[in-house]
Design a protein around this motif. Structure first.
Motif, PDB file in Angstrom:
ATOM      1  N   MET A   1       0.477  -0.996  -0.130  1.00  0.00           N
ATOM      2  CA  MET A   1       0.219  -0.177  -0.044  1.00  0.00           C
ATOM      3  C   MET A   1       1.151   1.151  -0.133  1.00  0.00           C
TER       4      MET A   1
ATOM      5  N   ASP B   1       0.349   4.137  -2.385  1.00  0.00           N
ATOM      6  CA  ASP B   1       0.324   5.812  -2.043  1.00  0.00           C
ATOM      7  C   ASP B   1       1.124   6.944  -2.708  1.00  0.00           C
TER       8      ASP B   1
ATOM      9  N   SER C   1      -5.523   3.998   2.337  1.00  0.00           N
ATOM     10  CA  SER C   1      -5.054   2.985   2.572  1.00  0.00           C
ATOM     11  C   SER C   1      -5.158   2.820   3.548  1.00  0.00           C
TER      12      SER C   1
ATOM     13  N   TYR D   1      -8.207   0.880   3.621  1.00  0.00           N
ATOM     14  CA  TYR D   1      -9.149  -0.648   2.964  1.00  0.00           C
ATOM     15  C   TYR D   1      -8.228  -1.578   3.371  1.00  0.00           C
ATOM     16  N   LEU D   2      -7.380  -1.530   4.272  1.00  0.00           N
ATOM     17  CA  LEU D   2      -6.226  -2.441   4.384  1.00  0.00           C
ATOM     18  C   LEU D   2      -7.754  -3.159   6.097  1.00  0.00           C
TER      19      LEU D   2
END
Length: 363
Positions: free
Chosen positions: A93, A97, A270, A273-274
């Motif tokens: 990630m 980014d 991110s 999302y994770l």
């Protein structure tokens, strides 16, 4: 805010709470007001679970609101198994980014990528192109080793280890590829195991008996079986576990998760999302999650290997929003040396029940 930790002490010592109070030079009423009561209660409950468990249990829990944490063998080094896939995900990630990679980027599955383990990627034919999003799902949700090593290859192990070195400067050992885990274990039998391929590991895993596996290992290495070190496979694993590879203290891993939640690892998008992917994990349903109330969210990653089993994640009340940190609890728990996976999972479920009963969730 000052982070306060309560550690488990050996039998015969003063109460760990009183020692924590002495070391921090604060009064007992102040500690109770700031949340120490749940920590002491939790440690007592976890100790009871440990006493009923074959093998050893370790637990680290931290209330991200108050900074208070409870550590039961949490300062000891534990083998992390597949929970090392979270630093891999963070490394990926970071590339997203930076704009050098996207979740829709694709990677070709190569003959050399296959590693034994869970997940559907091993059933796919070489040459198929797979998206980073697919590989992330397989790695985190299904703990797919082939997907994990494909992602590691994308960023390199140096980038993965840079994640832990930056976010948690102390407490982590080196992270390796999942294929190298196998090479290191079989390397306890013979140094030529470094040459083993992913397909070799699949063939070895298919052997139903240990004798058959060692016979095949000798053939794959091209050496007489008498040249293999005369140890059992379980001893090879224990020798490997004695190294620092893919290990960390539970507190260090908890600090890694806390840094992720705090936005210190990757961007907010991110991070969200994770954690959203980690709420969909399908492994370890009978571990910590089984001991938690159905009303909470649990974003986690599990790890399972011979005589080693872990579960680590973030407990949060609904709705699950990164910007609202209130009520979030980091938990990391592992069991080593249990008689079976079922018994180890029972201990982790007991840890989840202890967390629920301690009052730290403030439901």
């Amino acid at each position: 805010m000052l982070s306060r930790v309560i550690h488990r002490l050996p039998a015969g010592h003063a109460l760990s709470l009183l020692l924590a109070v002495f070391l921090l030079n604060v009064s007992l009423p102040a500690c109770a007001q700031e949340g120490f009561s749940w920590a002491e209660d939790l440690l007592q409950r976890v100790a009871e679970v440990d006493e009923q468990t074959s093998g050893e249990l370790g637990v680290f829990v931290k209330d991200l609101d108050s900074g208070v944490s409870a550590s039961y063998h949490g300062d000891e080094r534990w083998y992390l198994a597949s929970t090392v896939k979270v630093p891999v995900a963070i490394a990926i990630m970071r590339r997203v980014d930076q704009g050098t990679l996207s979740l829709d980027s694709t990677v070709r599955l190569m003959e050399s990528d296959y590693v034994d383990g869970a997940g559907p990627t091993n059933s796919l034919a070489p040459g198929k192109r797979l998206s980073v999003r697919y590989l992330m799902d397989q790695m985190l949700i299904h703990s797919d080793n082939t997907a994990s090593d494909m992602l590691i290859s994308l960023v390199g192990l140096e980038a993965v280890n840079a994640v832990t070195a930056e976010l948690v400067p102390e407490g982590f050992g080196p992270i390796t590829s999942l294929a190298d885990v196998r090479r290191l274990i079989y390397g306890e039998f013979h140094p030529a195991a470094r040459q083993l391929s992913g397909r070799d590991f699949l063939r070895l895993k298919q052997q139903r008996s240990e004798a058959g596996r060692l016979e095949l290992l000798a053939r794959l290495l091209g050496v007489p079986q008498r040249e293999l070190r005369p140890i059992r496979l379980s001893e090879a694993y224990e020798r490997y576990y004695a190294t620092p590879n893919n290990s960390a203290t539970l507190q260090a891993y908890g600090d890694l998760l806390a840094a992720l939640v705090a936005g210190k690892a990757v961007s907010q998008a991110s991070t969200e999302y994770l954690l959203s992917v980690m709420t969909r994990v399908q492994t370890g349903a009978q571990r910590i999650k089984a001991g938690l109330p159905a009303t909470v969210n649990y974003a986690h990653k599990t790890g399972t290997q011979v005589a080693r089993i872990c579960d680590a994640g973030l407990i949060a009340p609904p709705p699950f929003r990164i910007a609202e940190a209130s009520g979030r609890i980091v938990v990391v728990a592992c069991v080593r040396g249990a008689a079976s996976t079922v018994k180890a999972e029972r201990a982790l479920r007991g840890a989840g029940e202890a967390i629920t009963a301690s009052g730290v969730l403030r439901l």
